[in-house]
Design an enzyme around this catalytic site. Structure first.
Site, PDB file in Angstrom:
ATOM      1  N   ASP A   1      -9.665  36.829 -28.357  1.00 27.48           N
ATOM      2  CA  ASP A   1      -9.299  36.187 -29.621  1.00 27.48           C
ATOM      3  C   ASP A   1      -8.872  34.738 -29.455  1.00 27.48           C
ATOM      4  OD1 ASP A   1      -9.643  38.300 -31.702  1.00 27.48           O
ATOM      5  OD2 ASP A   1      -8.317  39.376 -30.341  1.00 27.48           O
TER       6      ASP A   1
ATOM      7  N   TYR B   1      -7.526  42.101 -37.614  1.00 28.56           N
ATOM      8  CA  TYR B   1      -6.170  42.220 -37.071  1.00 28.56           C
ATOM      9  C   TYR B   1      -5.297  41.021 -37.370  1.00 28.56           C
ATOM     10  CZ  TYR B   1      -5.768  46.430 -34.259  1.00 28.56           C
ATOM     11  OH  TYR B   1      -5.629  47.721 -33.856  1.00 28.56           O
TER      12      TYR B   1
END
Ligand SMILES: [Co+2]
Ligand SMILES: [Co+2]
Lengths: 697, 697
Positions: free
Chosen positions: B315, B399
């Site tokens: 990420d 998320y």
């Protein structure tokens, strides 16, 4: 509203409810009644403990399920008395019937050491000629014996004296001035106190003598800090207020908050006891835990020199976490809107005693409960969480244990323990090195390595008492990279191993597999996942017991041999190191090992089981911990897994929530429970307008 | 005072300081200048990133030590551009000199995927005939393509397409209504998007087809909850206020608070960067960490079926934790008195962009900092703690990661990360079971097992840059019970193992020994303990990387192979999975494994070292996590050990402090910083009098 509050104050702040809940601790008047009933027949005893004998689980479950058609369990007092010659009597007094229903002389045991027992030793030691002599050897004149202090500890077990004489070991210290911390001036010898004779019967003197420390005092109290330059003045107050009141309610000692219901008990030994914990799942009140408490602890010290092996206090079983509990203060121990509960005990003379504000109940903001932003359009929902904290703080001689039972809105139960207070210290000889068994935390002050091991007793009730415990390990899939079942090598899953019988129902910690344990009701599957409804024990501070197999601690603290033990439920099994812990030899081991040995093949599958979890920290002291330790926190979580069919906190009002169609239409979302008092730090004190501030973009 | 505030607002709220600190992120005007300078020579490129090239450590350390006599490091922009044919240019622009100092074509790499890159894919996919065809197979008519959504992910690495074409994989979903959560309706096929051609070049279609889910929507936004019966109404507000202002100060982006000083940087990739962290130890400003950041993460999924092995997002390295950061809101994300900092980035077209309120700075009450009661007389000191929190929240597709860097008064630095947001989900065929590689969290919704592994980069500076790292294990003493060296079997100590060289400087986690790691300055011993001054890394959520050795994730995420790697400091080594992470094959591994291979025998002893710590959680989803996850917190602690000669927070004003002589004289102690606003929950709203409430008795 006012009437309700007044009633609550009248009936519950005093602990004198008109109608007792069967789990309520004994009130002062019940204690007085129990003592009076005992006194009628046994006048030559003093009282070690008078506390609630909790109802049998089967009776209590029936009554809880249908209080109108089932008998309310009697109020029974569990009484421990000590007679002449340290004779110990275990009795039960039925307060409902007003009679003694059990009275037994128990041979060869020592009930715990009360605060009164502790207070005597220092007075006796100061007058003892042999103690005075030893002090003289270290350079303390007889005229300075008022400057000598002692922390009386249980003796652990010393085979020279056995279990039949009631003993304490006196850890000796000196204070140059009454306000100096004695822990800077440990004395090197260790008197042994006989409680029957009220005298010192022996002194353990080390081969190498360690003279009185000559370092200057180091203190942390306000008077000392003022002398050292004063307090820092750059800390601005933070105020926490609940102008509309708290979000919890109490019916007697039954707390309801955010779908939770829990009865809050308290006893002299475990401190807080949480019972009949349920969660209202959209109108369906579901049992989660029947009973939850810290059942025992042990603090073994790691210095091999005699007599330090005796330093391994069982703070709950040998002193009582309730007996040692602090009276708490508004704004000091907890901030905000607080409800306190008092605690009632008996003293040696049989008089009821009250510790005011023994238990603190309060709410805290818990930060973001959940949040999600859609990256496409910045539509967003953010919701803040709240937690409900039930806490007490107890002082075990030098150490402080702050115990926080925390309920969360998402169904999580958290146990947080903070360690603070003062290190146990020992003297050093000139040129002596503290390592490897300790650290010189201040000149001439040796703080020995030690562990703090807590035993959490979890009587699960996951949708009913028939539960099964599984060890869960994150595990790589079978097959090497390139194999048919694991072509890319990325497969992994949660491997579950059932704890099947009493003798095999133990489990150690494995950090590398992120090991957890699930308490499951295998009779009830989650509607979506088809997995058993469960609560998962997530605990990451799980050291091994470092005293070796066969050592005194290993024998006495059977509960600490494994991270998890599971046993079949038994009303009599509350104390994992035994009912009377002081001076147990560990041969045979009391408590858990004995229960397991009595029923090794007892099945743990889909039956009423209890999970005992030992966790804690290994503490290698350092100077930062001295002269008072910054609180070190530790957390255990109980998380619902496959218990709910969705996030159970979605109906908590959001701080802000917008939908894609609101964003597309240029409308703002819903501004929820955001307080209007949050401010920019450097904005001159004005809040920005709500429309400017809220939203997630 | 007002002027000071206005100055701070003018110069720092805008991020446009008159005088830049060399660690300050590039401002919007600096970004514009860098773009302009690049454009002069290279007009046919678009911009992937323009951010601060941090000064060389040696130059910066000189300047920090003596800014008057050393040159201030130049402001340099690190520029990543993409030209035609996905050609990647890595450049450096010296803003002080106003010229390009480096411009290189870098072959075979793909810079990270920006938010703009992500936004395009959904639009293209909806119009692609093959995607429309696949949707039709699942029952979605072509007229409903506006109801089809996709979360574009980096592709990981797919050997069919290699690294030279810039790709994304499109995880496909459907929304019955624009406000329905698409994660309830995953589609089973996976288009691959070519960023150069702006088109879908391939679709991965599973052998077994999984039709569109027919379950009703489940949503958590306010409109949905209102329809489902509305919000709970029993939650009373908690207000947190600082009427006298905050306790921290800012000079530019340098924060000072409670003896701490830290520069707060931010970049598109790591998000918050903390630099030059020092602690004022009684007037002596001591360096602690030179730089600290989350340097990388990886989220491997554990389903072995093709193409799920490609789901292992980095990420930070593939999307950028800064680029994805949320704009925060008063009272929503943080409560109380807040200071925000904005973040400035470049867009594809080369225009500066600002994310308002990217970083939140605020204080929180931290409960009991320390407490001790003398059991003899109830003399007592209790002091409450405070913490300083520097946070940001970023959204990685489904998320959310909430990152909290927390300073404590006792010298502890804490990194807390909360996971929230929405599970990545996949479709299920009728009769298909989700287990063992996932969980059916809602009918027809399979949430795959996955790990969240974070890599914390710690450039320690413990009283200087020459540091040494030790692995520390709680270890039983040698010798069996009864032996001379361990007569009682209770001996234990902290076993320290030096991490000696680059190739041997790795360490895995061992929960059973309560393993920690110490960053020590072996040249400087604590005056009391004679042990090296140190900071200890205490981290308990340390799962093993579950994808197997040789798997794609194992090869690409070299940092995740061990809990700890230590390397010799190198200015160029910031990114443990490489500078350009997307589509790396892991053959050879970029970042940490490459650096170690380049200098296997490089000594780590008493030199400038960097510690890389990989921690996180293994997430086996359950229905409680759906449709939005209650935040799951995780904590890493950096604790001073043998760094201070005593508790460094003793001069924090106490809530209450009394001495034995005050108690003996019947005097009350000192009532300190207790707020006067704490109230009894059921006391009708009045505070009890201070004299009643405070004190420890
Ligand atoms: Co300790
Ligand atoms: Co997850």
């Amino acid at each position: 509203m006012v009437l309700e509050r007044l009633q609550q104050m009248a009936s519950h702040l005093t602990g004198q409810a008109a109608e007792h809940h069967p789990f309520d601790p004994l009130t002062t008047s019940e204690i007085a009644t129990a003592v009076e009933i005992v006194r009628r027949e046994y006048n030559n005893v003093h009282f070690n403990a008078v506390s609630l004998e909790e109802p049998k689980k089967a009776d209590m479950m029936r009554w809880v399920a249908d209080p109108e058609h089932n008998a309310k369990p009697h109020r029974i007092a569990d009484v421990v008395c000590i007679g002449r010659g340290s004779k110990v009597f275990d009795g039960l007094v039925d307060l409902t019937q007003g009679r003694i229903v059990k009275w037994e002389l128990t041979e060869g045991v020592q009930p715990l050491i009360t605060m009164e027992d502790l207070q005597i030793v220092e007075t006796v030691a100061r007058k003892d000629p042999k103690v005075i002599e030893q002090c003289g050897i270290l350079g303390i004149p007889a005229s300075d014996m008022h400057k000598v202090y002692c922390d009386p500890w249980t003796i652990g077990y010393d085979e020279r004296f056995g279990s039949s004489v009631r003993l304490q070991q006196a850890l000796m210290y000196y204070r140059p001035h009454p306000d100096d911390s004695q822990y800077t001036y440990p004395l090197d010898f260790c008197p042994i106190f006989d409680a029957d004779q009220q005298k010192i019967i022996h002194i353990d003197i080390p081969k190498t003598r360690r003279p009185l420390n000559t370092a200057p005092p180091i203190n942390y109290h306000a008077e000392a800090i003022k002398k050292e330059g004063g307090f820092r003045n750059d800390l601005k107050p933070i105020n926490i207020t609940q102008p509309e009141g708290v979000s919890f309610k109490l019916d007697g000692r039954t707390l309801t908050w955010q779908n939770w219901s829990v009865h809050i008990g308290f006893n002299y030994r475990e401190g807080i006891v949480l019972s009949n914990i349920t969660f209202n799942d959209k109108g369906n009140v579901r049992p989660v835990f029947w009973r939850m408490s810290l059942a025992e602890m042990v603090v073994p010290y790691g210095n091999p020199e005699h007599p330090h092996q005796r330093k391994h206090a069982f703070d709950l079983g040998e002193y009582g976490g309730g007996y040692m509990t602090n009276s708490l203060s508004l704004g000091c121990d907890c901030k905000g809107a607080i409800h306190y509960m008092d605690a009632a005990f008996v003293n040696k003379a049989g008089e009821p005693q009250t510790i005011k504000n023994a238990i603190c109940l309060h709410e805290e903001d818990a930060g973001i409960l959940f949040k999600h932003t859609d990256f496409r359009d910045d539509s967003c929902t953010v919701t803040r969480g709240r937690k409900m904290i039930i806490s007490h703080v107890f002082t075990a001689a030098n150490y402080e244990y702050c115990v926080y039972w925390i309920l969360h809105q998402d169904g999580v139960i958290q146990l947080e323990i903070k360690l603070t207070g003062i290190l146990n210290t020992y003297a050093m000889a000139p040129g002596e090195e503290a390592g490897p068994w300790g650290t010189e935390v201040y000149p001439g002050v040796n703080a020995h390595n030690h562990q703090h091991l807590f035993c959490l007793r979890l009587d699960s009730n996951i949708d009913g008492p028939e539960n099964t415990v599984f060890q869960v390990d994150a595990t790589r899939g079978e097959g090497e990279v390139g194999s048919e079942q694991n072509p890319y090598g990325n497969a992994f899953y949660a491997k579950k191993t059932m704890l099947e019988t009493m003798s095999t129902g133990t489990s150690d910690y494995d950090g590398s597999t992120s090991r957890t344990w699930e308490m499951s009701n295998t009779n009830k599957l989650n509607a979506h996942s088809k997995k058993p409804v469960s609560y998962k024990l997530v605990s990451r501070e799980v050291p091994s017991l470092l005293p070796k197999e066969g050592s005194l601690v290993w024998k006495r603290a059977g509960f600490a041999r494994h991270a998890v033990h599971v046993t079949r439920y038994n009303d009599a099994q509350l104390h994992p190191a035994g009912r009377h812990v002081p001076q147990t030899s560990g041969s045979p081991s009391q408590g858990l090992p004995a229960w397991i040995a009595a029923d090794p093949s007892g099945s743990l599958d889909n039956t009423d089981v209890v999970l005992w979890h030992t966790f804690g920290v290994t503490h290698f002291p350092s100077p930062e911990d001295y002269p008072v330790m910054p609180a070190e926190p530790m957390t255990v979580l109980l998380r619902p897994r496959n218990f709910f069919t969705s996030n159970p906190a979605m109906d908590v009002p959001p701080s802000y929530s917008s939908t894609p169609s609101q964003v597309a239409a240029g409308k703002s979302g819903i501004r929820g429970v955001v307080d209007s008092l949050s401010r920019l730090a450097f904005g001159g004190g004005q809040a920005k307008k709500a429309s400017d501030d809220c939203g997630c973009k």
